[in-house]
Design an enzyme around this catalytic site. Sequence first.
Site, PDB file in Angstrom:
ATOM      1  N   ALA A   1       0.826  -1.222   0.000  1.00  0.00           N
ATOM      2  CA  ALA A   1       0.000   0.000   0.000  1.00  0.00           C
ATOM      3  C   ALA A   1       0.856   1.265   0.000  1.00  0.00           C
ATOM      4  O   ALA A   1       0.356   2.355  -0.276  1.00  0.00           O
ATOM      5  CB  ALA A   1      -0.937   0.004   1.199  1.00  0.00           C
ATOM      6  N   SER A   2       2.150   1.123   0.303  1.00  0.00           N
ATOM      7  CA  SER A   2       3.041   2.287   0.268  1.00  0.00           C
ATOM      8  C   SER A   2       3.537   2.584  -1.144  1.00  0.00           C
ATOM      9  O   SER A   2       4.137   3.622  -1.387  1.00  0.00           O
ATOM     10  CB  SER A   2       4.247   2.036   1.181  1.00  0.00           C
ATOM     11  OG  SER A   2       4.826   0.770   0.872  1.00  0.00           O
TER      12      SER A   2
ATOM     13  N   SER B   1       2.092  -8.388 -14.443  1.00  0.00           N
ATOM     14  CA  SER B   1       2.760  -7.527 -15.433  1.00  0.00           C
ATOM     15  C   SER B   1       2.559  -8.102 -16.824  1.00  0.00           C
ATOM     16  O   SER B   1       2.484  -9.324 -16.994  1.00  0.00           O
ATOM     17  CB  SER B   1       4.263  -7.456 -15.150  1.00  0.00           C
ATOM     18  OG  SER B   1       4.938  -6.867 -16.244  1.00  0.00           O
TER      19      SER B   1
ATOM     20  N   TYR C   1      12.257 -11.379 -13.564  1.00  0.00           N
ATOM     21  CA  TYR C   1      11.019 -10.658 -13.205  1.00  0.00           C
ATOM     22  C   TYR C   1       9.857 -11.152 -14.064  1.00  0.00           C
ATOM     23  O   TYR C   1       8.767 -11.425 -13.552  1.00  0.00           O
ATOM     24  CB  TYR C   1      11.256  -9.160 -13.399  1.00  0.00           C
ATOM     25  CG  TYR C   1      10.040  -8.289 -13.212  1.00  0.00           C
ATOM     26  CD1 TYR C   1       9.573  -7.954 -11.942  1.00  0.00           C
ATOM     27  CD2 TYR C   1       9.350  -7.760 -14.319  1.00  0.00           C
ATOM     28  CE1 TYR C   1       8.459  -7.132 -11.777  1.00  0.00           C
ATOM     29  CE2 TYR C   1       8.247  -6.949 -14.161  1.00  0.00           C
ATOM     30  CZ  TYR C   1       7.802  -6.629 -12.888  1.00  0.00           C
ATOM     31  OH  TYR C   1       6.699  -5.827 -12.728  1.00  0.00           O
TER      32      TYR C   1
ATOM     33  N   ILE D   1       0.972   2.198  -7.059  1.00  0.00           N
ATOM     34  CA  ILE D   1      -0.265   1.516  -7.446  1.00  0.00           C
ATOM     35  C   ILE D   1      -1.059   1.167  -6.184  1.00  0.00           C
ATOM     36  O   ILE D   1      -2.275   1.366  -6.120  1.00  0.00           O
ATOM     37  CB  ILE D   1       0.037   0.266  -8.305  1.00  0.00           C
ATOM     38  CG1 ILE D   1       0.661   0.699  -9.648  1.00  0.00           C
ATOM     39  CG2 ILE D   1      -1.239  -0.543  -8.552  1.00  0.00           C
ATOM     40  CD1 ILE D   1       1.155  -0.435 -10.534  1.00  0.00           C
ATOM     41  N   GLY D   2      -0.369   0.695  -5.150  1.00  0.00           N
ATOM     42  CA  GLY D   2      -1.029   0.350  -3.891  1.00  0.00           C
ATOM     43  C   GLY D   2      -1.763   1.542  -3.281  1.00  0.00           C
ATOM     44  O   GLY D   2      -2.899   1.407  -2.798  1.00  0.00           O
TER      45      GLY D   2
HETATM   46  N1  LIG Z   1       5.255   0.515 -12.507  1.00  0.00           N
HETATM   47  C1  LIG Z   1       5.109  -0.264 -13.561  1.00  0.00           C
HETATM   48  O1  LIG Z   1       5.378   0.122 -14.716  1.00  0.00           O
HETATM   49  C2  LIG Z   1       4.590  -1.658 -13.384  1.00  0.00           C
HETATM   50  C3  LIG Z   1       4.261  -2.373 -14.537  1.00  0.00           C
HETATM   51  C4  LIG Z   1       3.784  -3.672 -14.403  1.00  0.00           C
HETATM   52  C5  LIG Z   1       3.661  -4.221 -13.142  1.00  0.00           C
HETATM   53  N2  LIG Z   1       4.000  -3.512 -12.031  1.00  0.00           N
HETATM   54  C6  LIG Z   1       3.843  -4.174 -10.730  1.00  0.00           C
HETATM   55  O2  LIG Z   1       3.028  -3.384  -9.904  1.00  0.00           O
HETATM   56  C7  LIG Z   1       3.332  -3.650  -8.525  1.00  0.00           C
HETATM   57  C8  LIG Z   1       3.467  -2.312  -7.796  1.00  0.00           C
HETATM   58  O3  LIG Z   1       4.498  -1.564  -8.406  1.00  0.00           O
HETATM   59  P1  LIG Z   1       4.592   0.040  -8.313  1.00  0.00           P
HETATM   60  O4  LIG Z   1       4.852   0.508  -9.689  1.00  0.00           O
HETATM   61  O5  LIG Z   1       3.456   0.595  -7.518  1.00  0.00           O
HETATM   62  O6  LIG Z   1       5.957   0.159  -7.519  1.00  0.00           O
HETATM   63  P2  LIG Z   1       6.433   1.040  -6.284  1.00  0.00           P
HETATM   64  O7  LIG Z   1       5.728   2.355  -6.236  1.00  0.00           O
HETATM   65  O8  LIG Z   1       7.915   1.025  -6.370  1.00  0.00           O
HETATM   66  O9  LIG Z   1       5.954   0.161  -5.025  1.00  0.00           O
HETATM   67  C9  LIG Z   1       6.571  -1.053  -4.714  1.00  0.00           C
HETATM   68  C10 LIG Z   1       5.914  -1.625  -3.469  1.00  0.00           C
HETATM   69  O10 LIG Z   1       6.522  -2.879  -3.156  1.00  0.00           O
HETATM   70  C11 LIG Z   1       6.889  -2.869  -1.771  1.00  0.00           C
HETATM   71  N3  LIG Z   1       8.037  -3.732  -1.551  1.00  0.00           N
HETATM   72  C12 LIG Z   1       9.253  -3.668  -2.149  1.00  0.00           C
HETATM   73  N4  LIG Z   1      10.066  -4.626  -1.637  1.00  0.00           N
HETATM   74  C13 LIG Z   1       9.336  -5.296  -0.705  1.00  0.00           C
HETATM   75  C14 LIG Z   1       9.609  -6.372   0.183  1.00  0.00           C
HETATM   76  N5  LIG Z   1      10.808  -6.969   0.233  1.00  0.00           N
HETATM   77  N6  LIG Z   1       8.627  -6.787   1.007  1.00  0.00           N
HETATM   78  C15 LIG Z   1       7.407  -6.197   0.988  1.00  0.00           C
HETATM   79  N7  LIG Z   1       7.080  -5.174   0.173  1.00  0.00           N
HETATM   80  C16 LIG Z   1       8.044  -4.727  -0.657  1.00  0.00           C
HETATM   81  C17 LIG Z   1       7.201  -1.423  -1.482  1.00  0.00           C
HETATM   82  O11 LIG Z   1       7.176  -1.181  -0.083  1.00  0.00           O
HETATM   83  P3  LIG Z   1       8.045   0.030   0.594  1.00  0.00           P
HETATM   84  O12 LIG Z   1       8.038   1.162  -0.393  1.00  0.00           O
HETATM   85  O13 LIG Z   1       7.294   0.339   1.854  1.00  0.00           O
HETATM   86  O14 LIG Z   1       9.394  -0.496   0.859  1.00  0.00           O
HETATM   87  C18 LIG Z   1       6.061  -0.741  -2.231  1.00  0.00           C
HETATM   88  O15 LIG Z   1       4.881  -0.788  -1.464  1.00  0.00           O
HETATM   89  C19 LIG Z   1       4.602  -4.512  -8.541  1.00  0.00           C
HETATM   90  O16 LIG Z   1       4.256  -5.860  -8.349  1.00  0.00           O
HETATM   91  C20 LIG Z   1       5.132  -4.335  -9.947  1.00  0.00           C
HETATM   92  O17 LIG Z   1       5.855  -5.468 -10.355  1.00  0.00           O
HETATM   93  C21 LIG Z   1       4.450  -2.244 -12.124  1.00  0.00           C
END
Ligand SMILES: NC(=O)c1ccc[n+]([C@@H]2O[C@H](COP(=O)([O-])OP(=O)(O)OC[C@H]3O[C@@H](n4cnc5c(N)ncnc54)[C@H](OP(=O)(O)O)[C@@H]3O)[C@@H](O)[C@H]2O)c1
Length: 242
Positions: free
Chosen positions: A10-11, A137, A150, A14-15
């Site tokens: 949630a931090s 993804s 990944y 997307i969360g």
């Molecule tokens: N952004 C894109 O283009 C994209 C595209 C396709 C899929 N996705 C997927 O979407 C999801 C969310 O990505 P986002 O873009 O929102 O990324 P983001 O803003 O970087 O957020 C990543 C999240 O993962 C958490 N996290 C990282 N390492 C962790 C660990 N060891 N244990 C528990 N939590 C952990 C972070 O927590 P903290 O920040 O609190 O450490 C944060 O809440 C991911 O699964 C990603 O693969 C993203």
Amino acid sequence: MTRSALIIGASGDIGQAVARRLAAAGWSLYLHYFQHAAPVEQLQVTFSQQYPRQDFFTLAYDLTDETQLDQISRQLFQVDAVIFAAGTTTYGLFQATTAEQLEHLWQMHIKTPMLLCQRLSAKLAQSAYGRIVFVGSVYGGSGSPLEVAYSTVKGAQSAFANAYAREVASLGITVNVVAPGAVDTKMNQLFDADAKTQLRSEIPISRLAKPDEVAFWIQSLLKKDAGYLTGQTLYVTGGWRK
Ligand SMILES: NC(=O)c1ccc[n+]([C@@H]2O[C@H](COP(=O)([O-])OP(=O)(O)OC[C@H]3O[C@@H](n4cnc5c(N)ncnc54)[C@H](OP(=O)(O)O)[C@@H]3O)[C@@H](O)[C@H]2O)c1
């Protein structure tokens, strides 16, 4: 009765978008984070003022640690939905990917979420309609060079949802994946301006998704009327790739 969702990650960008939508729609929320408490604490304060009849809790957990899951799941009372929105990637040739990186990607995206599903299935089954949604993804479907590991774990999330959905269908639980293309979040901050221009030129809609455009589909899958869709991967890519 208020429905309750656990948002893992949630931090993240997307969360947070998912949390805003669900809070506005009347959900109580467990807001998970790993290293960044500030965004979820801020959400908790804002939501508690805006939606005083709902409950908002925060919880910290490292998804690469699978040893404390019983303790975590005991802290949760009612769980009607779980959204797995945490994750990171590693860039580079597969040849150079270390065993430790492979282990972390596997634990974070697949193994720990699977173990958590086992622990939360009874609570989800008690719900009038339980919901599990993974943020997967497009790379899980089409594969990407330089993100081979990944892509593999993202594909595994879709495979897990496909299989597990059939096992828990009779419990009223649906399991789906929302698989974004490129989303404008921290995860893509590594790209410089030229790389982002190149990326946009490959996407038919000509831009990255906003986190809320991914959250919209996640919220939709949580609705009661979405109960006949399960085991699916929904590609939210602006027409890119898959
Ligand atoms: N952004 C894109 O283009 C994209 C595209 C396709 C899929 N996705 C997927 O979407 C999801 C969310 O990505 P986002 O873009 O929102 O990324 P983001 O803003 O970087 O957020 C990543 C999240 O993962 C958490 N996290 C990282 N390492 C962790 C660990 N060891 N244990 C528990 N939590 C952990 C972070 O927590 P903290 O920040 O609190 O450490 C944060 O809440 C991911 O699964 C990603 O693969 C993203």
